[in-house]
Write a protein that holds these residues in place. Structure first.
Motif, PDB file in Angstrom:
ATOM      1  N   GLN A  34       0.841  -1.199   0.000  1.00 30.97           N
ATOM      2  CA  GLN A  34       0.000   0.000   0.000  1.00 30.97           C
ATOM      3  C   GLN A  34       0.882   1.256   0.000  1.00 30.97           C
ATOM      4  OE1 GLN A  34      -3.216  -0.655  -0.500  1.00 30.97           O
ATOM      5  NE2 GLN A  34      -2.567  -2.784  -0.456  1.00 30.97           N
ATOM      6  N   ILE A  81       1.451   5.455   1.633  1.00 34.55           N
ATOM      7  CA  ILE A  81       1.062   6.608   2.449  1.00 34.55           C
ATOM      8  C   ILE A  81       0.918   7.752   1.444  1.00 34.55           C
ATOM      9  CG2 ILE A  81       3.516   6.980   3.031  1.00 34.55           C
ATOM     10  CD1 ILE A  81       2.646   8.463   5.546  1.00 34.55           C
ATOM     11  N   SER A  82      -0.210   8.460   1.503  1.00 30.54           N
ATOM     12  CA  SER A  82      -0.510   9.469   0.499  1.00 30.54           C
ATOM     13  C   SER A  82       0.477  10.632   0.555  1.00 30.54           C
ATOM     14  CB  SER A  82      -1.919  10.029   0.717  1.00 30.54           C
ATOM     15  OG  SER A  82      -2.862   8.992   0.771  1.00 30.54           O
ATOM     16  N   SER A 124      -1.135   3.745   6.766  1.00 34.54           N
ATOM     17  CA  SER A 124      -0.148   4.049   7.806  1.00 34.54           C
ATOM     18  C   SER A 124      -0.782   4.708   9.029  1.00 34.54           C
ATOM     19  CB  SER A 124       0.894   5.015   7.238  1.00 34.54           C
ATOM     20  OG  SER A 124       0.283   6.282   6.973  1.00 34.54           O
ATOM     21  N   TYR A 153      -1.505   7.992   8.853  1.00 34.35           N
ATOM     22  CA  TYR A 153      -1.097   9.405   8.800  1.00 34.35           C
ATOM     23  C   TYR A 153      -2.295  10.344   8.600  1.00 34.35           C
ATOM     24  CZ  TYR A 153       1.273  13.676   7.346  1.00 34.35           C
ATOM     25  OH  TYR A 153       1.684  14.982   7.237  1.00 34.35           O
ATOM     26  N   ILE A 163     -11.320   2.398   9.055  1.00 33.21           N
ATOM     27  CA  ILE A 163     -11.409   0.971   8.697  1.00 33.21           C
ATOM     28  C   ILE A 163     -10.270   0.585   7.765  1.00 33.21           C
ATOM     29  CG2 ILE A 163     -12.880  -0.832   7.693  1.00 33.21           C
ATOM     30  CD1 ILE A 163     -15.292   0.891   8.162  1.00 33.21           C
ATOM     31  N   GLU A 164      -9.621  -0.546   8.064  1.00 33.19           N
ATOM     32  CA  GLU A 164      -8.531  -1.069   7.219  1.00 33.19           C
ATOM     33  C   GLU A 164      -8.761  -2.567   7.038  1.00 33.19           C
ATOM     34  OE1 GLU A 164      -5.773   0.174   5.444  1.00 33.19           O
ATOM     35  OE2 GLU A 164      -5.715  -1.964   4.945  1.00 33.19           O
ATOM     36  N   ARG A 165      -8.400  -3.093   5.855  1.00 35.90           N
ATOM     37  CA  ARG A 165      -8.601  -4.533   5.634  1.00 35.90           C
ATOM     38  C   ARG A 165      -7.388  -5.371   6.045  1.00 35.90           C
ATOM     39  NH1 ARG A 165      -6.951  -6.017   0.520  1.00 35.90           N
ATOM     40  NH2 ARG A 165      -8.468  -7.685   0.285  1.00 35.90           N
ATOM     41  N   LEU A 170      -1.454  -3.490   9.086  1.00 40.44           N
ATOM     42  CA  LEU A 170      -1.504  -2.028   8.975  1.00 40.44           C
ATOM     43  C   LEU A 170      -2.305  -1.433  10.130  1.00 40.44           C
ATOM     44  CD1 LEU A 170      -2.048  -1.569   5.117  1.00 40.44           C
ATOM     45  CD2 LEU A 170       0.060  -1.264   6.429  1.00 40.44           C
ATOM     46  N   GLY A 188     -11.969  -4.411   8.701  1.00 40.65           N
ATOM     47  CA  GLY A 188     -13.204  -4.777   8.028  1.00 40.65           C
ATOM     48  C   GLY A 188     -13.164  -4.363   6.582  1.00 40.65           C
ATOM     49  N   ASP A 189     -14.311  -4.485   5.942  1.00 41.23           N
ATOM     50  CA  ASP A 189     -14.446  -4.115   4.544  1.00 41.23           C
ATOM     51  C   ASP A 189     -15.083  -2.733   4.451  1.00 41.23           C
ATOM     52  OD1 ASP A 189     -14.877  -3.799   1.899  1.00 41.23           O
ATOM     53  OD2 ASP A 189     -16.197  -5.537   1.647  1.00 41.23           O
ATOM     54  N   THR A 214      -9.759   6.790   1.214  1.00 38.93           N
ATOM     55  CA  THR A 214      -8.396   7.015   0.725  1.00 38.93           C
ATOM     56  C   THR A 214      -7.941   5.876  -0.191  1.00 38.93           C
ATOM     57  OG1 THR A 214      -7.306   6.048   2.661  1.00 38.93           O
ATOM     58  CG2 THR A 214      -7.847   8.378   2.789  1.00 38.93           C
ATOM     59  N   LEU A 217      -9.813   0.562  -3.975  1.00 36.79           N
ATOM     60  CA  LEU A 217     -10.659   0.128  -2.857  1.00 36.79           C
ATOM     61  C   LEU A 217     -11.105  -1.298  -3.198  1.00 36.79           C
ATOM     62  CD1 LEU A 217     -12.082   1.142  -0.244  1.00 36.79           C
ATOM     63  CD2 LEU A 217     -14.048   1.707  -1.679  1.00 36.79           C
TER      64      LEU A 217
END
Ligand code: SAH
Length: 213
Positions: free
Chosen positions: A57, A59-60, A87, A89, A104-106, A110, A131-132, A149, A205
């Protein structure tokens, strides 16, 4: 070694690129980006570029973080949902401008790493969830603001449903990585109003949680 000078340099760069909201710049100033990047890239932490993180992945780019934050038009009573913790951030920046942030992160790796960073920085108004993101987070809905994001072809229906009337969502939309546009969606009494903001490049996504063997 990262110095206060690096952080000042980044803020000046963001100003030059048109980020003028003092609250947003101040929130960015409060978050040490070197803590959120891989050790290997720490010398680049305060450059205005996206960087790779774990699990393939990214970090923007700080400008995009600042721009999305500005467009969210947050106040300290807002309850906010972020999809794609990465991350952490962007979440850390938002946490200084709203009441409570759900993110939420899959990928568990992370999520755990982001939680450690929030604890280290003494940030207590972020709830992280594995989760999704396509499903949002119904138990905490509705949200004043939603920020996504990672890019989708269309805005997820569940997220639109979980946005308050009078609320706003910022999301990168596009069929392919080369044709994404950051879009602002305002939910009004009369319906949804979409405004295209700027071309961007986000990771996709993805549908579903990460499957464990
Ligand atoms: N906001 C992050 C940038 C993250 S990159 C930061 O500041 O570092 C986008 C993230 O979205 C990735 O970590 C990816 O794993 C996550 N993601 C992609 N699809 C998802 C989904 N369906 N649900 C939750 N997270 C998702």
């Amino acid at each position: 070694m990262v110095s206060a000078q690096d952080q000042i340099g980044l803020i000046m760069q963001l100003r030059r690129r048109g980020i003028r909201t003092t609250r947003v710049l101040r929130a960015i100033e409060r978050v040490p980006r070197d803590l959120f990047v891989d050790q290997a890239f720490v010398d680049h932490a305060y450059q205005d570029i996206a960087l790779p993180i774990e699990c393939g992945q990214t970090i923007s780019q700080p400008f995009v973080v600042a721009y999305m934050t500005e467009k969210l038009d947050l106040d300290d009573r807002h309850k906010v949902l972020e999809i794609g913790t990465g991350s952490g951030y962007q979440a850390a920046v938002l946490s200084h401008l709203c009441r409570r942030l759900y993110t939420i992160e899959r990928w568990r790796e992370l999520q755990k790493a982001a939680e450690r960073r929030f604890a280290k920085l003494g940030i207590t108004n972020i709830t992280t969830i594995i989760g999704d993101g396509w499903l949002g987070w119904p138990p905490q809905a509705p949200f004043d603001r939603i920020i996504v994001t990672a890019a989708a072809a269309d805005p997820p229906r569940a997220l639109l449903d979980q946005l308050k009337v009078g609320g706003r969502m910022i999301i990168p939309l596009g069929e392919s990585r080369d044709s994404q546009s950051l879009v602002q969606i305002d939910k009004t009494e009369e319906g949804l109003v979409e405004t295209a903001l700027l071309p961007v490049r986000f990771v996709p996504l993805v549908h579903g949680r990460v499957k464990r063997p």
